[in-house]
Motif scaffolding. Structure first.
Motif, PDB file in Angstrom:
ATOM      1  N   ILE A 399       0.843  -1.196   0.000  1.00  0.00           N
ATOM      2  CA  ILE A 399       0.000   0.000   0.000  1.00  0.00           C
ATOM      3  C   ILE A 399       0.876   1.244   0.000  1.00  0.00           C
ATOM      4  O   ILE A 399       1.793   1.378   0.816  1.00  0.00           O
ATOM      5  N   ASP A 400       0.588   2.136  -0.963  1.00  0.00           N
ATOM      6  CA  ASP A 400       1.392   3.334  -1.134  1.00  0.00           C
ATOM      7  C   ASP A 400       0.872   4.444  -0.214  1.00  0.00           C
ATOM      8  O   ASP A 400      -0.195   5.007  -0.443  1.00  0.00           O
ATOM      9  N   THR A 413      -7.338   1.088   3.134  1.00  0.00           N
ATOM     10  CA  THR A 413      -7.383  -0.294   2.624  1.00  0.00           C
ATOM     11  C   THR A 413      -7.067  -1.282   3.747  1.00  0.00           C
ATOM     12  O   THR A 413      -7.690  -2.346   3.869  1.00  0.00           O
ATOM     13  N   THR A 414      -6.078  -0.907   4.561  1.00  0.00           N
ATOM     14  CA  THR A 414      -5.682  -1.779   5.665  1.00  0.00           C
ATOM     15  C   THR A 414      -6.842  -1.948   6.646  1.00  0.00           C
ATOM     16  O   THR A 414      -7.144  -3.056   7.100  1.00  0.00           O
ATOM     17  N   ALA A 419     -11.222  -5.167   9.100  1.00  0.00           N
ATOM     18  CA  ALA A 419     -12.648  -5.388   9.372  1.00  0.00           C
ATOM     19  C   ALA A 419     -13.111  -6.705   8.758  1.00  0.00           C
ATOM     20  O   ALA A 419     -13.817  -7.505   9.382  1.00  0.00           O
ATOM     21  N   GLN A 420     -12.676  -6.946   7.525  1.00  0.00           N
ATOM     22  CA  GLN A 420     -13.061  -8.166   6.816  1.00  0.00           C
ATOM     23  C   GLN A 420     -12.568  -9.414   7.563  1.00  0.00           C
ATOM     24  O   GLN A 420     -13.295 -10.390   7.742  1.00  0.00           O
ATOM     25  N   THR A 421     -11.325  -9.352   8.010  1.00  0.00           N
ATOM     26  CA  THR A 421     -10.722 -10.489   8.713  1.00  0.00           C
ATOM     27  C   THR A 421     -11.467 -10.781  10.016  1.00  0.00           C
ATOM     28  O   THR A 421     -11.742 -11.934  10.347  1.00  0.00           O
ATOM     29  N   LEU A 422     -11.811  -9.711  10.723  1.00  0.00           N
ATOM     30  CA  LEU A 422     -12.534  -9.897  11.983  1.00  0.00           C
ATOM     31  C   LEU A 422     -13.911 -10.492  11.714  1.00  0.00           C
ATOM     32  O   LEU A 422     -14.406 -11.325  12.475  1.00  0.00           O
ATOM     33  N   LYS A 423     -14.502 -10.050  10.598  1.00  0.00           N
ATOM     34  CA  LYS A 423     -15.834 -10.562  10.261  1.00  0.00           C
ATOM     35  C   LYS A 423     -15.782 -12.066  10.002  1.00  0.00           C
ATOM     36  O   LYS A 423     -16.710 -12.803  10.305  1.00  0.00           O
ATOM     37  N   ASN A 424     -14.665 -12.521   9.441  1.00  0.00           N
ATOM     38  CA  ASN A 424     -14.494 -13.960   9.201  1.00  0.00           C
ATOM     39  C   ASN A 424     -14.076 -14.701  10.459  1.00  0.00           C
ATOM     40  O   ASN A 424     -13.668 -15.860  10.388  1.00  0.00           O
ATOM     41  N   ALA A 562      -0.524  -6.851   9.207  1.00  0.00           N
ATOM     42  CA  ALA A 562      -0.380  -5.531   8.603  1.00  0.00           C
ATOM     43  C   ALA A 562       0.893  -4.879   9.135  1.00  0.00           C
ATOM     44  O   ALA A 562       1.051  -4.703  10.335  1.00  0.00           O
ATOM     45  N   VAL A 563       1.804  -4.554   8.213  1.00  0.00           N
ATOM     46  CA  VAL A 563       3.040  -3.874   8.599  1.00  0.00           C
ATOM     47  C   VAL A 563       2.812  -2.388   8.345  1.00  0.00           C
ATOM     48  O   VAL A 563       2.650  -1.959   7.208  1.00  0.00           O
TER      49      VAL A 563
END
Ligand code: ADP
Ligand code: ZN
Ligand code: ZN
Length: 739
Positions: A399-400, A413-414, A419-424, A562-563
């Protein structure tokens, strides 16, 4: 009739002087003591200056360069036989020469404190538990309400005698206490009977994959050979360690296992304990003096079969050494950065060679030094290129930060991906290598920034504690309300630290558990355990932390890493910074997708097109490292040239520099600069002023180690005898890791 030849011992004492001291052993002491008490490796009490100190005999002789009448007598012989096995003793001598460190300090700074103070080695045997007569008669149905206590009874029914250490590791002291109070179990000090060879394993070995099998078979377990086990995270290196240890145990030898950090990785220790039935001791900084001495003695007597420890455990005496394993061999913690500046990794290889036993260096991101040793044929390169089982390598996304908006250092984006990961119902790991709330405090009106009075560095804002703290000298002050320069109240905490990321994420995901892992948050006892418990529960959560999170953990349910800032490693002046960046990013990324679900890694950067970053992401660490090596060779840097630095620091700005100019003059007189031996400096250290001292370095590099070694030894002695050496703090660092 008394022998008339004088007995002189050359003794190492705890002193910064690079020499031994001759003492005379009084004739009656010689007659009374067993001859084994006068051997190298035995301790003596001697007068040193105005003190009585414990020293260690390095050599026995019958002549001295000093007049006999001038020699002081030994006051007492402490040991009846050498405290250190000959081979370990040799390692110390080697290390003190190689690292240019006084032998006395090298020895005494690594020995258990109690031995340093002159205590006698405790009697052998260790605290063990067994059933009392009453406990043996307990019916099968009793203690049903206390299943843990029952399990202890069952264990002792099967095994008769179990060491205190093992029982506490399996259960806990709180479970043993009531059993002892009820007089069901009793303790005694004894030697545990040797485990029969067919009962070594508590748990079956896993069936190795072909690549693992090939690697294990390539290791000769009966002679010295050094293997670099280069396997991506999760490829099954630990399983190879376990099976290699088993082979070692089968021919009745001990295994020494070094890992970077024990408290952070209790899972590793557990895997060893779960697999083997043999006594295991762990050596780490959390032990009391007595525990440390006990563990040390058990290793020395051969009772402990597996010795697990951090850096300084390389100096553990072993009765029957059979194997050395050093995990995460690239880790910087193996190099001691002050005092006796040894590298436990390099010493481990020397030790294995001296003991004629195999050594395995393992890593997913091997150091360029070790990779180069493979290329040169000194180490064998064993590669595991796929993850064990079904786990796949994660997908990367860059990610720029120049174009994307971010909040508290987290790009949109991160945030969506989190959010998506937590939802899964998966877990997220957010990595930022800066603790505190913000790395700087500045005034919006006049541009003032909060700086440390003692260092060339800014103070870090720690919001929860309401303090500004220097991360280099620990200077602290309250967070000011007003700018000390213009009195404006508009003070800004600028930049991101883990504390800010944690606060922001918690605010953004109020119903999710957000846990921070850094040196501040883990100061509290049990804090790390809470993190492991949460992670192991599999519950969706966010872990925010520094490199502490990158260290060898196995979190099944983390699928997003996420770095937040990949840039610091790209532009540091340290020649190792690219290598370190590659290692760190790969290690952090390796925490993602270790379970069944595929993982994802997001890297935020201002340099999305940086060729090294692109190479690392597209080709992996192996290719990345292969590109770095020729660059090092071209610029004549380690591992292609041997480096050493003489450091000096002083409260007065000019003194350290002047001292190193003197050092250079002395050195150049002995060995003029040539293409094969070069000098650089004196130069200010990367952070010139630190903790109130001005620091300088003089770098001396050479093509050949022996040339460099000889020069350093000669320079050290001259400097030590020079009057100016007492005005500054100075030291020699061979193969420095930091400049
Ligand atoms: P590394 O030490 O390289 O990170 P591990 O030894 O921890 O890898 O292995 C990763 C995972 O794969 C662990 O859960 C381990 O139990 C499993 N594993 C390793 N080798 C095998 C094998 N031969 N068969 C089945 N599972 C394995
Ligand atoms: Zn101001
Ligand atoms: Zn400071």
């Amino acid at each position: 009739m008394a022998d008339l030849t004088p007995v002189i011992v050359r003794v190492a004492v705890p002193s910064p002087l690079r020499r031994l001291f001759d003492y005379l052993v009084p004739a009656e002491m010689v007659t009374d003591a067993p001859s084994s008490a006068l051997q190298p490796g035995c301790r003596v009490r001697v007068t040193f200056g105005r003190r009585e100190v414990t020293g260690l005999i390095i050599e026995c002789a019958d002549t001295s360069t000093f007049a006999l009448e001038k020699l002081k007598p030994v006051s007492q012989l402490i040991d009846v036989e050498p405290l250190l096995p000959v081979s370990l003793f040799r390692l110390f001598i080697w290390a003190s020469r190689y690292y240019q460190h006084p032998i006395g300090d090298a020895l005494f700074s690594t020995l258990p404190t109690l031995l340093r103070k002159g205590a006698l080695p405790p009697e052998q045997g260790q605290k063990c538990w067994q059933l009392s007569t009453f406990g043996k008669g307990l019916g099968p149905d009793s203690l049903k309400q206390a299943p843990k206590q029952r399990a202890v009874i069952d264990k002792l029914l099967v095994e008769d005698v179990v060491s205190d250490e093992q029982l506490v590791a399996l259960f806990s002291r709180a479970v043993l206490k009531p059993l002892q109070e009820k007089l069901l179990i009793e303790s005694s000090n004894q030697c545990i009977p040797e485990i029969a060879l067919d009962k070594l394993l508590r748990q079956d070995n896993l069936t190795l994959y072909p690549s693992q099998k090939q690697a294990l078979e390539a290791i000769d377990h009966h002679h010295f050979n050094c293997s670099l086990l280069d396997g991506v995270t999760g490829s099954g290196k630990t399983e190879i360690y376990l099976q290699s240890i088993e082979k070692t145990l089968r021919y009745e030898r001990q295994a020494l296992v070094l890992i970077p950090e024990i408290s952070l990785t209790p899972q590793t220790e557990k895997r060893f304990r779960d697999r083997f039935h043999v006594p295991i001791v762990t050596l780490h900084s959390g032990l009391t003096d007595k525990q440390r001495l006990n563990a040390w003695m058990q290793a020395r007597s051969g009772q402990a079969k597996i010795i697990l420890g951090t850096r300084s455990a390389i100096f553990t005496p072993l009765k029957a050494p059979g194997l050395i394993i050093l995990d995460e061999e690239h880790d910087q913690s193996y190099k001691q950065q002050e005092g006796f500046r040894y590298s436990a990794r390099d010493l481990a290889v020397i030790r294995a060679q001296q003991e004629n036993i195999p050594i395995i260096l393992g890593s997913a991101t091997p150091s360029l030094e070790s990779l180069n040793n493979c290329h040169a044929g000194r180490y064998q390169h064993l590669v595991l290129s796929t993850r064990a089982g079904n786990a796949e390598q994660p997908d990367w996304q860059v990610i720029d930060l120049k174009t994307e908006r971010s909040n508290a250092g987290i790009a949109s984006t991160t945030l969506t991906a989190i959010a998506q990961t937590l939802k899964n119902n998966h877990q997220v790991l957010v990595f930022l290598n800066r603790r505190g709330f913000a790395p700087a405090m500045l005034c919006h009106q006049c541009g003032w920034t909060a700086e440390c009075q003692h260092c060339d560095s800014r103070l870090t804002v720690h919001r929860a504690r309401g303090r500004l703290i220097c991360h280099h000298c620990d200077f602290q002050q309250r967070v000011p309300q007003q700018c000390p320069s213009c009195r404006s109240r508009e003070l800004i905490a600028a930049g991101e630290g883990t504390e800010r990321s944690e606060a922001f994420l918690q605010q953004h995901f109020p119903d999710t558990i957000v846990l921070r892992v850094d040196r501040d948050s883990t100061r509290k006892k049990g804090a790390m355990q809470e993190v492991f418990n949460t992670a192991d529960s599999g519950e969706s959560c966010i872990l925010v932390g520094t490199q502490m999170l990158a260290k060898g953990h196995h979190f099944e349910n983390v699928t997003l890493v996420a770095v937040l800032d990949a840039d610091s490693g790209l532009f540091s002046p340290d020649f190792r910074s690219h290598e370190r960046m590659g290692q760190l990013l790969t290690q952090v990324a390796g925490r993602s997708g270790r379970g069944v679900a595929k993982g994802r890694v997001i890297v935020q950067t201002h340099q999305p097109d940086h060729p090294l970053l692109a190479l690392l992401i597209s080709q992996g660490y192996g290719h990345f490292a292969r590109q770095l090596l020729p660059q090092r060779e071209l610029s004549q840097l380690p591992p292609f040239r041997h480096m050493s630095v003489i450091r000096a620091e002083s409260h007065r700005p000019d003194e350290a520099e002047a001292f190193l100019r003197l050092a250079r003059k002395i050195a150049e007189k002995l060995q003029a600069p040539t293409p094969v031996l070069s000098y650089l400096g004196p130069l200010p250290a990367l952070m010139e002023k630190r903790a109130g001292r001005f620091r300088y370095v003089l770098q001396i590099d050479a093509d050949q180690r022996p040339v460099l070694q000889a020069l350093l030894s000669a320079v050290a002695v001259e400097l030590e005898n020079h009057k100016d050496s007492r005005r500054v703090r100075w030291s020699i660092d061979v193969d420095p890791q930091e400049l």
